[in-house]
Each structure stands twice: as C-alpha cells, then as structure tokens.
Design an enzyme around this catalytic site. Structure first.
Site, PDB file in Angstrom:
ATOM      1  N   ASP A 139       5.861   8.029   1.323  1.00 25.95           N
ATOM      2  CA  ASP A 139       5.984   8.431  -0.078  1.00 25.95           C
ATOM      3  C   ASP A 139       7.125   9.434  -0.274  1.00 25.95           C
ATOM      4  O   ASP A 139       7.592  10.062   0.690  1.00 25.95           O
ATOM      5  CB  ASP A 139       4.646   9.059  -0.526  1.00 25.95           C
ATOM      6  CG  ASP A 139       4.376   8.851  -2.002  1.00 25.95           C
ATOM      7  OD1 ASP A 139       5.324   8.573  -2.755  1.00 25.95           O
ATOM      8  OD2 ASP A 139       3.200   8.979  -2.408  1.00 25.95           O
ATOM      9  N   ASP A 157       2.630   3.772  -9.999  1.00 24.48           N
ATOM     10  CA  ASP A 157       1.384   4.551 -10.022  1.00 24.48           C
ATOM     11  C   ASP A 157       0.502   4.118 -11.186  1.00 24.48           C
ATOM     12  O   ASP A 157      -0.616   4.594 -11.322  1.00 24.48           O
ATOM     13  CB  ASP A 157       1.691   6.052 -10.136  1.00 24.48           C
ATOM     14  CG  ASP A 157       1.870   6.682  -8.757  1.00 24.48           C
ATOM     15  OD1 ASP A 157       1.587   6.007  -7.743  1.00 24.48           O
ATOM     16  OD2 ASP A 157       2.303   7.852  -8.692  1.00 24.48           O
TER      17      ASP A 157
HETATM   18  C1  GLA Z   1       2.144   9.397  -5.208  1.00 26.21           C
HETATM   19  C2  GLA Z   1       1.793   7.969  -4.919  1.00 26.21           C
HETATM   20  C3  GLA Z   1       0.321   7.751  -5.071  1.00 26.21           C
HETATM   21  C4  GLA Z   1      -0.412   8.682  -4.136  1.00 26.21           C
HETATM   22  C5  GLA Z   1      -0.015  10.123  -4.428  1.00 26.21           C
HETATM   23  C6  GLA Z   1      -0.611  11.064  -3.417  1.00 26.21           C
HETATM   24  O1  GLA Z   1       1.994   9.694  -6.552  1.00 26.21           O
HETATM   25  O2  GLA Z   1       2.521   7.101  -5.710  1.00 26.21           O
HETATM   26  O3  GLA Z   1      -0.003   6.421  -4.781  1.00 26.21           O
HETATM   27  O4  GLA Z   1      -0.110   8.349  -2.818  1.00 26.21           O
HETATM   28  O5  GLA Z   1       1.378  10.280  -4.405  1.00 26.21           O
HETATM   29  O6  GLA Z   1      -0.259  12.369  -3.643  1.00 26.21           O
END
Ligand code: GLA
Length: 730
Positions: free
Chosen positions: A480, A550
């Site tokens: 990420d 997201d």
């Molecule tokens: C990002 C990702 C989510 C999750 C969060 C965790 O926003 O896109 O899917 O993994 O971080 O903090």
C-alpha cells in the site's frame, strides 16, 4: 517483417498486424512523423505534409532559404525545445552556458531482434525473441554532444508499438535534462477527442471525453504517484469513434510517478500528443558520458473503436507485462479483514474470521493494516515492521500456522514507503523522510514518505520486510501507499540534483519491488494506494493485481471498473464483496449484485463473516463455486463493455466471451428502477453469428443475440442483477 526500411528515401515503416507507423528523415536531416494508422500500402506518406510560409515560423540555419520549411509546423518524430518549434516539445536540454538551443538531426539506425528492455524500469516483454523487432533511430545535435536514441518495440502479433528514449551526453560538459517525454505523436490530419481518466480517492478513472481544441489540454500528476486524479493512460479518438467503430490511439505510460500527457492543436490544425515524466518536478543532470532512459510508452491504434483497443491492451498487459507465478496460476479467492475489523482485532478474532471464511470456500486470508509496531490507528507505527505479538496474542508464525491448518493460505499488508512521525524509525532517522531542510513538512494521514531514492533507506525496509516474510508462511502481500508526495527533498543528494529526487524515488520503488519479487517468486503481491491511486501499467510489472478503489460500493464500482477496463484487464482489478449497507456510501445492495461486480475483477471478500446470516453464507459459498467455474472465461476471455454507466440508464451490462466464441458470461445490474418500465434489449458481442447458444434451457442464434439482442427481465427491485451464461451448441 515488422520493420521495413527504404534507405534511399530514409523511410522507416513499422507494421503490426493491423497498424502502420512511419517516419522519414528528410533532406535536411529532420526526422518527420509521416503516418500512424491503419495498415495499408507502404508508400512514402510524407506527401501529406504541406509546406508553406506561415509567417513567424523560423527556418533552420542550414535551410534558411526555404521559408516554407519550419520546425514550427512540420510533424516531427521527437520535437525539441529551443530550436524553432514552439509547440509542446518532447525534449528540453539545458546546456552549461544556460541556453536550450538544441537541434537534432538524423544520424543512424539499428534493428535488433527481440524487444529492448530498460534498465531499472518496467517494460512490455516478448516471450519469444522472434515475436518482436526493435528499431533504434539515433538523432544527434550538430555539435555531436547530445545523442538521442529513439526505441520502437514493434510487437507485430500484439498490434502494439512501444517506445522509449535514451539520451546520451557525449559532450565535455554536463547538461540538464528539463523535459524528456517518452513519446510524441504528431498528426497532420484528423479531428480528435482527448479521452482521459480522472478521479479522486474512492472514485477513480472516470471517463472524460473532450474535443481537442486550439491550445493545450493535459492530464497528469505531480503527486509522486500516478494518482487517483488522472491515470497515465489517454486516448486520442476520432469524434465519431465508439466501442465498436472508429479510429482511436491509446497511449499507456508504464510509470508510477509524476506524468504528463499533453495534446496541442496548433496554428494549422495539427494535433500533437506527447507523454512522459512530468517536467515540473524533473531536472536531471547528465555528466559527460552519462545517459538517461525514459520510461516506456505503449501505443495501440485501433480502427475498430475502443473495444478492440482495450482487447489489445488487456492481452498485452496480461501476457507481456505481468510476470511471475500468478501471471497464469489461478489467483486465490481471498477474504481481507479491513472493512470487517479495521484496526480492532486480535489473533483470536482473526482465526475466527478465517474459520468462517474457510467454511464458505475462501482460499486466502489477508490480514490488513494494524498487525505491526504501535498501530491501533493510522496515526502511528508505519516504518516499524515488527509484529505486534501483544495485540495478536501470538507470533505471526503461530497465527499463520493456525490459518493454514484451516486450509487457507495467508497474506499481510505493508506500507513500505511511508513512516509515521510517531514511530521508532522516524525517531531514529528523521532524515530518511522526504522533507525540505528547515521547513515543516506536509503531513497526510499523519505520515511522511520515506526517501526511496536512497539505497540505505530501501535496504533497511527490505531487510525488515524479509525478516517478517521469512518468519511465517506468507503467500500474499498487499503493498500500500497512502499519501501523495510533497516536500520533495532528499538528504542524500546535492542541492543541484534535487530535481532528480522524484524520478529516483520511482526507480528506488521499482528496485525494491524487483528484489522482493526475485526473492519471493511465489508471492502474490497486490498493489494499492488508498485503493487505485497508483493503478498503472508500471506497477503491473511487479504486482499483477492492484486494489482498484477504496470504494467497495457495488454500484459505484460499476463506473470505476468501467473506466479502468479501457486499458487494464480484469485479472489486474482488485475487487471485493463488502458489507451492506456499504461503508463508503451507506447503500444497500443484494449480495448477489455485490458478487457480480466483484467477479469483474480478482474477486474476494472484505467483511466480517461473523456478521453474516446463514443465507448469505450459503450464497457466498455458491458464489465462490461460480467464480471458480467461470474463472478462465472471466480472466482470459474478451471483456465487452455492453453499456456505459453514465446517464440515467436502467441497466449496466458487461460480458466475457471466450476468444473462440464458444461461451460467454453476461452480467447485468439494474441500476435504476422505474414504474411501468419499458422493455430493455441488450445486444451481445463476441459470439459466432451462425451458431446457436444455450441459455436457461432455450436456444438462441448468435447472430440474433448480437444484432437483434437479448430481452432483459424486469427487475423486482433496485440493484437486482443477473448472470447469463451462454454455451455454444454442438
Ligand atoms: C488503504 C487501503 C485500504 C486499507 C487501508 C489500511 O486505504 O486502500 O484497503 O488497506 O489503507 O490502512
């Protein structure tokens, strides 16, 4: 032969299955772009170039008697700044004396068998050398100091031409590269629309289509990542181009950092498109003897509309860009705990979730954010990649073993590039974060970005990651990156080299990703950046799937996945079924519809199975079976956008058809319901006209389904969905 040379005419013609590209070095030595479009007779297309004195368009010194000859209007293969072409340029080199007067002339060419690769950067590759030829055309400045090598990968069968550029400083003094675009397309004919994919966090890759007009239109990012806001994929299309007809030119930039795509409609109605690293954050010094490689651009021309163009990209990215075990191996159906628990979990809770997931047929359990350092919220802990055993109540190995005993594989989340101010790493090495000396840095999600341009920073993170990955059985990593990069300054580089940091950061990112993929060849890595903030072809070289957004709302996802599908195949699109009401929008949708949307991706779940009722659990069990059954059709089949999700439509539909037309899966979602609704018929695609197909016990003629259509059932409620599986009869 994909590269045809006519040395007498200094004409270079590149041919793919259906497209043709041509350039010509003229008598003056300028390399002109003469044609890109449908494959046809290989004649000299420079007859298209009209020359007249346009006034205020200067003439190069060696050709000054000819007032009609000007770089200000000639279509050029790789136009430079500072030599009388006042349009958006591809190259800008600042000499030590302070000027940018560069004029490139044709020098030589070379043809090599196979596809070139680019040191430290992703590139489309060919499985077999004989599938591709590379043409390298070299241009040089008259002073013999700057040499520019234009690379063309002619992927004949794939119907794709890739490009990159290598700039070499053979002079005695250093020069500064202020702009190095990876491609230029100078078209003297045609009226185009410029299609870009804009967005924001939780709503990425919306389609924008605007006529190219006088002036400059652009899409790009200076966020350090390719970004949610614009995707490094653009299309120039004929005004009348649509899914199944019309001319269009796609350009995908295989790069995950700052980028810029610009179109300019000039004074004599010619359209130029350039794409490359965004020059705003870019100033790269070349010492004598040094060279610079630009990232790759992959170009596709289609005379059959967007669908054909997308099919070419899908095939190329699936087979000639993604690498590793999971390029071909079936990806596991996963359950990710993020929306199920957020930071609120312990080892027992995770095992419970995994138990229920296993009963439903899930194959991989993914532990998202919160398992390391001091990380019970997003305010702290990034950079400290040590397992929080107190929170888990066990070691990572013990947790992973328990999950494996349930028959599941195990994956975890990392955010390797970032550091929280509240972390041991930052306390120990504040100079490892990107920030300007003496200035307060911009915080985003309470975090800073680590300086991945520095080898020692990468080394530290790599070592920490390896020690976690070696401590337990881990088959999957979610990589990420949750902020944009500002305060670009590296304590590891001199003041004059600070303009290199943004690019060196991306090179550093690719370096660590490459090392991880080499060391763990069986590891499945899913890219992510707050969802789809770094969903680009560069990342796909290292991570064969990327969390698409997201936003897990099935209805919003239809739009996001529609935009994404223009360049990227479904095998790369991370998509999950989440809880209803949805956490981002509060919308309630049937679980079948959430699954239909997620099946147009890598497919998985992101919820707490403990909160599901027995009926939903059973349905999930069936969904997983259905997904596995249709896996090859979905992942390897041709993807058709049957409708577009914009406007007041009642339905949104898409289809996967086997390339030989034997089978198809059509998914339809009723996005709006109306009283006393009008009947709706949708036309399918990718079937065999003369063959009959079995659907729900009835027989339908392929040609009829494609040209007359399939009547849809009336929805009983909003967001109802259907899957129609058609199988060709013997
Ligand atoms: C990002 C990702 C989510 C999750 C969060 C965790 O926003 O896109 O899917 O993994 O971080 O903090």
């Amino acid at each position: 032969m994909a590269i045809i040379l006519n040395e007498k005419q200094s004409l270079f013609t590149l041919q793919t299955k259906n497209s043709m590209y041509q350039m010509k070095a003229d008598e003056y030595g300028a390399l002109l772009h003469t044609y890109y479009g449908k494959k046809t007779e290989n004649i000299d297309y420079s007859y298209l170039i009209s020359m007249q004195d346009n006034g205020f368009s200067g003439n190069p010194y060696g050709n000054a008697h000819d007032r009609a000859y000007s770089f200000d209007t000639l279509p050029q293969e790789y136009p430079v700044y500072g030599g009388g072409d006042f349009r958006r340029s591809a190259l800008m080199v600042r000499y030590g004396a302070g000027h940018c007067a560069l004029e490139l002339h044709y020098d030589s060419y070379r043809i090599i068998k196979g596809k070139y690769s680019i040191p430290g950067l992703p590139a489309v590759y060919a499985e077999e050398r004989n599938q591709v030829d590379t043409l390298i055309v070299t241009l040089k400045d008259d002073q013999e100091d700057i040499f520019v090598h234009l690379y063309y990968g002619v992927m004949e069968d794939l119907d794709m031409i890739t490009r990159t550029v290598r700039v070499e400083n053979r002079g005695k003094d250093k020069v500064v590269l202020e702009r190095v675009m990876s491609m230029c397309l100078d078209q003297q004919y045609g009226d185009y629309d410029f299609l870009t994919f804009y967005g924001k966090h939780a709503m990425e890759r919306e389609l924008s289509r605007m006529p190219v007009h006088h002036g400059v239109q652009s899409a790009g990012s200076v966020r350090g990542a390719s970004s949610h806001q614009y995707n490094p994929f653009v299309i120039l299309a004929d005004h009348k181009a649509e899914e199944t007809k019309g001319d269009c030119y796609g350009v995908s930039f295989l790069y995950s950092g700052d980028f810029l795509a610009e179109t300019e409609y000039d004074q004599i109605n010619q359209t130029r498109l350039v794409m490359g690293i965004h020059p705003d954050n870019f100033r790269f010094i070349l010492e004598p003897g040094e060279e610079f490689w630009a990232p790759e651009a992959a170009m596709v021309y289609s005379d059959k509309g967007f669908e054909n163009m997308s099919h070419i990209y899908h095939k190329a990215f699936r087979n000639n860009l993604c690498r590793g075990k999971y390029k071909n191996a079936r990806r596991p159906v996963l359950l990710n705990n993020w929306e199920g628990t957020y930071f609120d979990f312990n080892g027992e809770k995770l095992v419970q979730m995994a138990e229920e997931a296993a009963e439903m047929g899930v194959e991989l359990f993914v532990l998202d954010d919160g398992w390391f350092g001091k990380r019970d919220s997003d305010n702290s802990g990034l950079g400290d990649w040590t397992v929080n055993e107190k929170k888990l109540g066990c070691t990572l190995k013990e947790l992973s073993d328990r999950i494996h005993e349930l028959g599941l594989t195990f994956g975890i989340w990392f955010e390797p590039e970032c550091v929280s101010e509240d972390s041991d790493l930052y306390r120990e090495h504040p100079e490892w974060a990107l920030k300007a000396p003496g200035k307060k840095p911009m915080l985003s999600r309470s975090q800073l970005v680590l300086d991945f341009s520095r080898a020692e920073v990468r080394e530290h993170i790599f070592a920490q990651m390896c020690s976690v990955l070696d401590s337990a059985r881990i088959e999957y990593v979610k990589w990420d990156f949750n902020r944009s990069i500002s305060d670009i300054y590296s304590a590891g580089l001199s003041a004059e080299r600070q303009g290199e940091v943004a690019h060196r950061y991306v090179l550093g990112l690719y370096d660590i990703l490459e090392r991880i993929t080499q060391r763990y060849p069986d590891l499945l890595i899913e890219g992510c950046s707050g969802g789809g903030g770094r969903f680009d072809a560069g990342m796909l070289y290292y991570t064969p799937q990327i969390w698409c957004s997201d936003d897990t709302d099935a209805i919003e996802r239809l739009k996001i996945q529609y935009g994404t599908s223009f360049a990227y195949p479904v095998s790369t699109v991370g998509a999950h079924v989440s809880a209803s009401p949805n956490h981002q929008t509060g919308r309630k949708t049937p679980i079948s519809t959430r699954a239909a949307a997620a099946m147009a991706g890598t497919f998985g779940y992101e919820l707490d199975p403990g909160k599901l009722n027995a009926r939903d659990k059973e349905e999930i069990h069936d969904q997983i079976e259905v997904f596995k059954k249709y896996y090859d059709l979905i992942q390897q089949g041709d993807y058709y956008r049957l409708t577009n999700p914009y406007g007041e439509k009642a339905y949104h539909a898409w289809e996967f058809a086997a390339p030989d037309g034997r089978e198809a899966l059509v998914s339809v979602v009723a996005v709006k319901v109306y009283a006393n609704p009008a009947p709706v018929i949708i036309k399918l695609r990718g079937l065999r006209e003369d063959k009959y197909y079995r659907l729900n016990g009835k027989s339908y003629l392929g040609g009829a389904l494609m040209y007359a259509g399939l009547p849809l059932p009336q929805p009983k409620e909003e967001y109802e969905s259907w899957n129609f599986h058609l199988v060709m009869e013997k």
